[in-house]
Write a protein that holds these residues in place. Sequence first.
Motif, short mmCIF file in Angstrom:
data_model
loop_
_atom_site.label_atom_id
_atom_site.label_comp_id
_atom_site.label_asym_id
_atom_site.label_seq_id
_atom_site.Cartn_x
_atom_site.Cartn_y
_atom_site.Cartn_z
N GLU A 9 0.81 -1.22 0.00
CA GLU A 9 0.00 0.00 0.00
C GLU A 9 0.85 1.26 0.00
N LYS A 10 2.01 1.24 0.62
CA LYS A 10 2.89 2.42 0.63
C LYS A 10 3.32 2.76 -0.79
N LEU A 11 3.60 1.76 -1.60
CA LEU A 11 3.97 1.98 -3.00
C LEU A 11 2.83 2.67 -3.74
N LEU A 12 1.60 2.20 -3.52
CA LEU A 12 0.43 2.82 -4.16
C LEU A 12 0.24 4.24 -3.65
N HIS A 13 0.34 4.42 -2.35
CA HIS A 13 0.15 5.74 -1.75
C HIS A 13 1.18 6.74 -2.26
N ASP A 14 2.42 6.30 -2.41
CA ASP A 14 3.50 7.19 -2.85
C ASP A 14 3.44 7.51 -4.34
N HIS A 15 2.62 6.78 -5.10
CA HIS A 15 2.50 6.99 -6.55
C HIS A 15 1.02 7.00 -6.96
N PRO A 16 0.23 7.94 -6.44
CA PRO A 16 -1.22 7.91 -6.69
C PRO A 16 -1.58 8.03 -8.17
N ASN A 17 -0.81 8.76 -8.95
CA ASN A 17 -1.13 8.92 -10.36
C ASN A 17 -0.77 7.70 -11.19
N ALA A 18 -0.02 6.77 -10.61
CA ALA A 18 0.40 5.57 -11.33
C ALA A 18 -0.47 4.36 -11.00
N ALA A 19 -1.39 4.50 -10.05
CA ALA A 19 -2.21 3.37 -9.61
C ALA A 19 -3.43 3.21 -10.53
N VAL A 20 -3.62 1.99 -11.03
CA VAL A 20 -4.74 1.70 -11.92
C VAL A 20 -5.43 0.41 -11.49
N ARG A 21 -6.69 0.29 -11.90
CA ARG A 21 -7.53 -0.85 -11.50
C ARG A 21 -8.22 -1.43 -12.72
N ILE A 22 -8.31 -2.75 -12.75
CA ILE A 22 -9.13 -3.43 -13.74
C ILE A 22 -10.53 -3.54 -13.16
N PRO A 23 -11.55 -2.97 -13.81
CA PRO A 23 -12.90 -2.98 -13.24
C PRO A 23 -13.45 -4.40 -13.07
N MET A 24 -14.19 -4.58 -11.99
CA MET A 24 -14.89 -5.84 -11.72
C MET A 24 -16.03 -5.54 -10.75
N ILE A 25 -16.89 -6.51 -10.52
CA ILE A 25 -18.01 -6.29 -9.61
C ILE A 25 -17.48 -6.12 -8.18
N SER A 26 -18.23 -5.40 -7.37
CA SER A 26 -17.78 -5.07 -6.02
C SER A 26 -17.66 -6.30 -5.12
N GLU A 27 -18.41 -7.35 -5.40
CA GLU A 27 -18.36 -8.55 -4.56
C GLU A 27 -17.11 -9.40 -4.81
N ALA A 28 -16.42 -9.17 -5.92
CA ALA A 28 -15.22 -9.96 -6.25
C ALA A 28 -14.00 -9.31 -5.60
#
Length: 167
Positions: free
Chosen positions: A112-131
């Motif tokens: 999470e620190k890596l994600l927090h330190d690079h907020p503009n570089a974090a991406v997500r593949i969309p999926m349903i909220s239950e997965a």
Amino acid sequence: MPTLNIVMVEPEIPQNTGNVARTCSATGARLHLVGPMGFTIDDKKLKRAGLDYWHLLDISYYDSLDDFFAKNQIPEDHLFFFSTKSPRRHTDVVYPDDCYLFFGKETKGLPEKLLHDHPNAAVRIPMISEARSLNLSNAVAIGVYEALRQWDFPALQWAGKLRDYDW
């Protein structure tokens, strides 16, 4: 051909890493394995999942993320961290030549620190909220092919041939 780099951070399941190696081999992407890993590199399951594509693979190994970043000076806009915790979609960014797509270990993802330190570089593949998440090797394939789609699939064969018939 543009360069695409796939970075697997602390992979735990050899079959997933073998599948990713096969995807990288088939697309010309470079594979970076960051330890510690949950298996040895000579694991039979790893080799089997990669089939007979290992000779096509450009692969590098690192002891840790610190080791990786010490050996690779990468501009911030060439980093992409795939995570279910990320705020934007993987299709909402432009992947430049020589970019690095990072994927975390199967049980915890990227730190999470890596994600927090690079907020503009974090991406997500969309999926349903239950997965909770996609399979790691599937997520890598989705990321690889989105970057290649944006580049119009350079140096990849676009059409196949039937074995017993002609088109």
